[in-house]
Scaffold this active site. Sequence first.
Site, PDB file in Angstrom:
ATOM      1  N   HIS A 134      29.980  49.099  41.626  1.00  0.00           N
ATOM      2  CA  HIS A 134      30.141  47.819  42.120  1.00  0.00           C
ATOM      3  C   HIS A 134      31.194  47.035  41.059  1.00  0.00           C
ATOM      4  O   HIS A 134      30.794  46.542  39.873  1.00  0.00           O
ATOM      5  CB  HIS A 134      28.924  46.798  41.920  1.00  0.00           C
ATOM      6  CG  HIS A 134      28.956  45.654  42.590  1.00  0.00           C
ATOM      7  ND1 HIS A 134      28.097  45.114  43.671  1.00  0.00           N
ATOM      8  CD2 HIS A 134      29.807  44.685  42.500  1.00  0.00           C
ATOM      9  CE1 HIS A 134      28.461  43.923  44.240  1.00  0.00           C
ATOM     10  NE2 HIS A 134      29.442  43.593  43.232  1.00  0.00           N
TER      11      HIS A 134
ATOM     12  N   HIS B 185      34.890  44.785  41.507  1.00  0.00           N
ATOM     13  CA  HIS B 185      35.964  44.105  42.420  1.00  0.00           C
ATOM     14  C   HIS B 185      37.518  44.364  41.969  1.00  0.00           C
ATOM     15  O   HIS B 185      37.716  43.891  40.819  1.00  0.00           O
ATOM     16  CB  HIS B 185      35.611  42.602  42.613  1.00  0.00           C
ATOM     17  CG  HIS B 185      34.456  42.277  43.543  1.00  0.00           C
ATOM     18  ND1 HIS B 185      34.428  41.969  44.777  1.00  0.00           N
ATOM     19  CD2 HIS B 185      33.176  42.469  43.104  1.00  0.00           C
ATOM     20  CE1 HIS B 185      33.331  41.752  45.227  1.00  0.00           C
ATOM     21  NE2 HIS B 185      32.107  42.112  43.990  1.00  0.00           N
TER      22      HIS B 185
ATOM     23  N   ASP C  52      40.023  42.716  42.760  1.00  0.00           N
ATOM     24  CA  ASP C  52      40.719  41.277  42.505  1.00  0.00           C
ATOM     25  C   ASP C  52      40.069  40.576  41.153  1.00  0.00           C
ATOM     26  O   ASP C  52      40.310  39.613  40.865  1.00  0.00           O
ATOM     27  CB  ASP C  52      40.843  40.526  43.806  1.00  0.00           C
ATOM     28  CG  ASP C  52      39.392  40.340  44.465  1.00  0.00           C
ATOM     29  OD1 ASP C  52      38.742  41.167  44.205  1.00  0.00           O
ATOM     30  OD2 ASP C  52      39.195  39.221  45.175  1.00  0.00           O
TER      31      ASP C  52
ATOM     32  N   GLY D 238      30.730  37.506  49.578  1.00  0.00           N
ATOM     33  CA  GLY D 238      30.853  35.764  49.852  1.00  0.00           C
ATOM     34  C   GLY D 238      29.386  35.297  49.774  1.00  0.00           C
ATOM     35  O   GLY D 238      28.255  35.752  49.274  1.00  0.00           O
TER      36      GLY D 238
ATOM     37  N   HIS E  51      26.250  42.670  49.785  1.00  0.00           N
ATOM     38  CA  HIS E  51      25.760  41.554  48.721  1.00  0.00           C
ATOM     39  C   HIS E  51      24.684  41.100  49.187  1.00  0.00           C
ATOM     40  O   HIS E  51      24.894  40.516  50.121  1.00  0.00           O
ATOM     41  CB  HIS E  51      27.229  40.878  48.676  1.00  0.00           C
ATOM     42  CG  HIS E  51      28.111  41.339  47.759  1.00  0.00           C
ATOM     43  ND1 HIS E  51      28.962  42.274  47.984  1.00  0.00           N
ATOM     44  CD2 HIS E  51      28.604  41.153  46.402  1.00  0.00           C
ATOM     45  CE1 HIS E  51      30.037  42.474  46.910  1.00  0.00           C
ATOM     46  NE2 HIS E  51      29.504  41.585  45.907  1.00  0.00           N
TER      47      HIS E  51
ATOM     48  N   GLU F 289      21.823  38.142  45.306  1.00  0.00           N
ATOM     49  CA  GLU F 289      22.305  37.711  43.762  1.00  0.00           C
ATOM     50  C   GLU F 289      21.919  36.302  43.706  1.00  0.00           C
ATOM     51  O   GLU F 289      21.617  36.139  42.462  1.00  0.00           O
ATOM     52  CB  GLU F 289      23.804  37.963  44.004  1.00  0.00           C
ATOM     53  CG  GLU F 289      24.785  37.496  42.828  1.00  0.00           C
ATOM     54  CD  GLU F 289      26.076  37.629  43.157  1.00  0.00           C
ATOM     55  OE1 GLU F 289      26.849  37.338  42.023  1.00  0.00           O
ATOM     56  OE2 GLU F 289      26.582  37.594  44.384  1.00  0.00           O
TER      57      GLU F 289
ATOM     58  N   ASP G  59      31.058  44.323  38.153  1.00  0.00           N
ATOM     59  CA  ASP G  59      31.422  43.224  39.114  1.00  0.00           C
ATOM     60  C   ASP G  59      32.821  42.761  38.981  1.00  0.00           C
ATOM     61  O   ASP G  59      33.667  43.180  39.708  1.00  0.00           O
ATOM     62  CB  ASP G  59      30.409  42.234  39.042  1.00  0.00           C
ATOM     63  CG  ASP G  59      30.404  41.426  40.169  1.00  0.00           C
ATOM     64  OD1 ASP G  59      30.876  41.762  41.114  1.00  0.00           O
ATOM     65  OD2 ASP G  59      29.659  40.129  40.195  1.00  0.00           O
TER      66      ASP G  59
END
Length: 359
Positions: free
Chosen positions: A18, A20, A22, A176, A203, A206, A295
């Site tokens: 996991h 990202h 970006d 999101g 996701h 969380e 993350d």
Amino acid sequence: MSTPTRDQVHAAPKVLLHDHLDGGLRPQTIVELAAEIGHELPASDAESLGRWFTESADSGSLVRYLETFDHTVAVMQNGPAIARVARECVEDLAADGVVYAEVRYAPEQHVEGGMTLDEVVAAVQEGFDAAMAASGGRIVVRQLLTAMRHQARSMEIAELAVAWRDRGVAGFDIAGAEAGFPPTRHLDAFEYLQRENAHFTIHAGEAFGLPSIWEAIQWCSADRLGHGVRIIDDITVHDDGTVELGRLAAYVRDQRIPLEMCPSSNIQTGAAESFAEHPIGLLTKLRFRVTVNTDNRLMSGTSMTREMFGLVEAFDYSLEDLRWFTINAMKSAFLPFDERLAIIDEVVKPGYEALISQR
């Protein structure tokens, strides 16, 4: 079993599920790419910019946290920029001792410069391929294509993931805000992926809680849970120390559904108070299928070494414990079984054995 040093944790082979794309740019790269396109940044030099990202992520303001991604996504709107970010991502992970990684991003967020979704995926793969080749086989990295849960392009992204699954894409994800955007809004995409025998993670759990986890598993049939930290809400620890699992928690553990846990990020978003109080401690003790992840490396100022060493300090974990997390992650990877087994038997186990024998 002795407590490993930070150097030993850094040297240990690690698996990341996991992360990202970006959320992991180098600050210097952002400065340079922003200058090329005339994008205004909140700081002009790499050191100050890196500090702004971590401070913004730590601010407790969701608005300010999300603003950080406005800047990283803004500089990833053309092929050369995306390929560079992807290449540097793999280089940074390899330098941190990661031997296998699945890196996710939302292709739909990188088309403002006129690129097609297909061209975005191709640019990421170009960067990944270049860095993997340069590593001499020290790291394997695959893409996860993410759809934004508040948008309506999940079917399109799911089809893109299937089209690219033999060319570097391992699976699909949705991300999101959870509240108000349940995974069942994208049920058609998940049903399509199941018909295509494709892998996907969601996701869930969380920030929103157990209903999000329940829908992700029982309605959408997720292979893994992104974060899943709120499964702790279905576990009761009694005064005498005995532990009682609710029906959902028991199902997640019984089915060995992997939890993609990201301690530093969970602390920033308020899902946990600290490493020492993170649910990962109890979930590990109860032998859920726990994995450790980063993350957003830029926003959290983190790495796999930092995440794992933070757990070592909080829970006095040994190298054997870190090996357990790593094998959990490799077992849960969206990679063919024989390839997973080869990395476990030929890379992970020998790497840890070498470190353990040095004690």
